[in-house]
Each structure stands twice: as structure tokens, then as C-alpha cells.
Design an enzyme around this catalytic site. Structure first.
Site, PDB file in Angstrom:
ATOM      1  N   LEU A  73      -4.436  -5.261  -3.731  1.00  6.96           N
ATOM      2  CA  LEU A  73      -3.567  -4.629  -4.138  1.00  6.96           C
ATOM      3  C   LEU A  73      -1.876  -5.291  -3.968  1.00  6.96           C
ATOM      4  O   LEU A  73      -1.402  -5.480  -2.496  1.00  6.96           O
ATOM      5  CB  LEU A  73      -3.851  -2.832  -2.880  1.00  6.96           C
ATOM      6  N   ASP A  74      -1.514  -5.215  -4.966  1.00  4.92           N
ATOM      7  CA  ASP A  74       0.630  -5.486  -4.995  1.00  4.92           C
ATOM      8  C   ASP A  74       0.517  -6.719  -4.414  1.00  4.92           C
ATOM      9  O   ASP A  74       1.500  -7.138  -3.279  1.00  4.92           O
ATOM     10  CB  ASP A  74       0.691  -4.533  -3.253  1.00  4.92           C
ATOM     11  N   ALA A  75      -0.282  -7.571  -4.728  1.00  2.03           N
ATOM     12  CA  ALA A  75      -0.649  -8.770  -4.695  1.00  2.03           C
ATOM     13  C   ALA A  75      -0.406  -9.712  -5.699  1.00  2.03           C
ATOM     14  O   ALA A  75      -0.086 -10.309  -5.781  1.00  2.03           O
ATOM     15  CB  ALA A  75      -1.671  -9.559  -3.737  1.00  2.03           C
ATOM     16  N   GLY A  90       0.727  -0.857   0.069  1.00  7.76           N
ATOM     17  CA  GLY A  90      -0.002   0.299  -0.137  1.00  7.76           C
ATOM     18  C   GLY A  90       0.685   1.579   0.049  1.00  7.76           C
ATOM     19  O   GLY A  90       1.514   1.233  -0.907  1.00  7.76           O
TER      20      GLY A  90
END
Length: 295
Positions: free
Chosen positions: A238-240, A212
């Protein structure tokens, strides 16, 4: 039989990538096919994953050793090899003579943009940068001085309309890669799906740590001794998304957040450039949440 000299023009290649459930005979099937059509193999890489039972390979052959065009090669490979490997098989045959295209998405931070434009200018990036699209105008002058068109898409209250405009501007180029070069906007799920395995992000932390916003501030608060950067495919989580490349740099107790940001920029540029190059060269195979990278 065609006899070729190793010093003849060998830059033009057909690149085959394949992933399928692992079993005996896959390598023999592929190599036998390539031998039958006269394919001169210049690169070959394999990986068998014992945890998920999946097999991966990337092979490059000299195009001038194969007496057919890439469309015929694809058709024959599908009928003579893929058909016998099962319906789950994922494969691709690309032609290095067909230029790759990419579009860069930016905000205000210019270090990743400057690095990629510089590499493109020097001929070090295996793709044409068709456009740069920013949600601020901060990088417009620099981009246009580098000879690349810049489009401004402001993100105000109506973000849905902004993302639709963004999508239209990107899709005109039919890019092989959509690069979020510190774009600082979260793509909606429909765009993540639309650009699946094409959209790449650079996140300024060593994921899965510090997901994040403001990861350097998170890292400073936590007192870490290493900071890093991660190039990954964009997904709705998110960001995965599947990770393509990561690297780290050491810091210590005397470094402020500003120091970490400054040092982190260097590693962000390198990680994004590596990840984008490997993607454009068809060196990244995705399976589930993981990647196999034949770097």
C-alpha cells in the site's frame, strides 16, 4: 547521407529508453548505432547510479532521419546493441506517432478527473482518454458532458466480482496508463501485477509520510507545516510503489483539516498531471523501488 533542416517537421520521434548494469562503452555503443543509421538525436539524457551500479538513458531521434520503420529499428537495436549489454538489460523503443491510451478510475472526488479531462480537451495530454470508470455515479454526468464514456462499477459485498468487471472494462482499451485519480479502492495483488508499471496512483500526502486513509487528518494531528502529494506506480504494498513525482505546499497552525484538503487538491492535480505526462512520454525508468525520471 540525408540532410535535414532543423526547421523541418521534427515532431515525429522514436524514443529509446534503456537500463542495464553500468560498464564502459555503453554510450559509445548506442550513439554509434544511431549515427550509423542516420539518427538525428534531439534529446539525450543519461544517469549512472553509483549505489546500485546501474546505467539509464533516454534518447529521442527524429523519425524522418531514420530510413526504416520502428519495427526494423527495434530489431536492429536489439541485435546490434542490446545483445552486447547482457540479459538484465531493460529497453524499449516507442513511436511518438502511435497514440497512447489511458483509462481513469475515480470515486467521488472530481478535482483530478476534471484537471485531466480539461488537459485532454485542450490537447495538453499526450494520450487519448478511452474511458472513465467509477465506483460511484457522482462524476458520470460531468464525464459524459466532456465527451468521454463513463462506466459504473459498484463495489458492494462481492469486491472480487467488481474488480474482475473493472479489469475487463479497462483491458478492452489496452491502455498505456491506468490512472487511479482518487479512486479510493485498494487494487488486489493480481491487478497490481497485471497492470504493473501501467497503474499510477495519486496519494494525497508526501510519501512515505501518512500512508493509507485520511492522510490530511493524520497530518493535522501531527501538526506538520508542509503537506504534499505523490504520484507513484501501484504495487501490492500500500502506497509504497516507485515514486514518479512529488510536491508540497506550506501550511500553518491556523489551517484546519478542511483548509488542508482544499489546498491539497491543487497540488494533487499538478503532481498527477506531471507524473502521467512523464510516464506517457517514456521519461520514467523503474529499477527496483526507485525511478529515474528524465523530465
Amino acid at each position: 547521407m540525408t540532410t535535414l533542416s532543423p526547421v523541418e517537421s521534427a515532431g515525429h520521434r522514436y524514443v529509446l529508453t534503456l537500463g542495464c548494469p553500468d560498464t564502459t562503452g555503453i554510450v559509445a555503443r548506442i550513439s554509434g548505432f544511431l549515427a550509423e543509421i542516420g539518427g538525428w538525436i534531439v534529446e539525450a539524457a543519461y544517469h549512472s547510479d553509483p549505489d546500485n551500479g546501474w546505467f539509464f538513458t533516454r534518447q529521442a531521434v527524429r523519425a524522418d532521419s531514420v530510413q526504416m520503420d520502428v519495427d526494423e529499428l527495434r530489431a536492429r537495436f536489439e541485435s546490434e546493441v542490446v545483445a552486447g549489454l547482457g540479459p538484465e538489460t531493460e529497453w524499449r523503443v516507442s513511436d511518438s506517432a502511435v497514440p497512447k491510451k489511458t483509462v481513469l478510475l475515480v470515486s467521488k472526488e472530481g478535482h483530478c478527473l476534471g484537471d485531466l479531462l480539461g488537459r485532454s480537451y485542450r490537447g495538453e495530454l499526450p494520450a487519448e482518454i478511452g474511458a472513465v470508470i467509477g465506483n460511484h455515479r457522482a462524476l458520470e454526468d460531468f464525464t459524459e458532458r466532456m465527451g468521454v464514456p463513463f462506466h459504473h462499477v459498484p463495489f458492494g459485498e462481492d469486491k472480487a466480482a467488481a474488480f474482475e468487471e473493472l479489469r475487463e472494462l479497462v483491458d478492452v482499451h489496452n491502455p498505456d496508463a491506468v490512472v487511479l485519480a482518487r479512486f479510493m479502492q485498494i487494487l488486489p495483488e493480481e491487478l497490481c501485477d497485471h497492470w504493473a508499471r501501467k497503474a499510477l496512483n495519486i496519494h494525497h500526502s508526501f510519501l512515505p509520510s501518512f500512508v493509507g486513509a485520511r492522510p490530511y487528518h493524520q497530518a493535522f494531528t501531527r501538526g506538520v507545516k508542509l503537506i504534499g502529494a505523490t504520484c507513484h506506480y501501484v504495487t501490492s504494498e500500500l502506497d509504497a510503489g516507485p515514486i514518479i513525482e512529488q510536491d508540497v505546499i506550506r501550511i500553518d497552525h491556523s489551517d484546519s483539516v478542511a483548509d488542508m484538503v482544499r489546498q491539497g487538491r491543487d497540488i494533487e492535480k499538478l503532481v498527477l498531471a506531471r507524473g502521467l505526462r512523464w510516464h506517457l512520454e517514456d521519461r520514467v525508468l523503474v529499477h527496483g523501488r526507485k525511478t529515474v525520471v528524465f523530465s
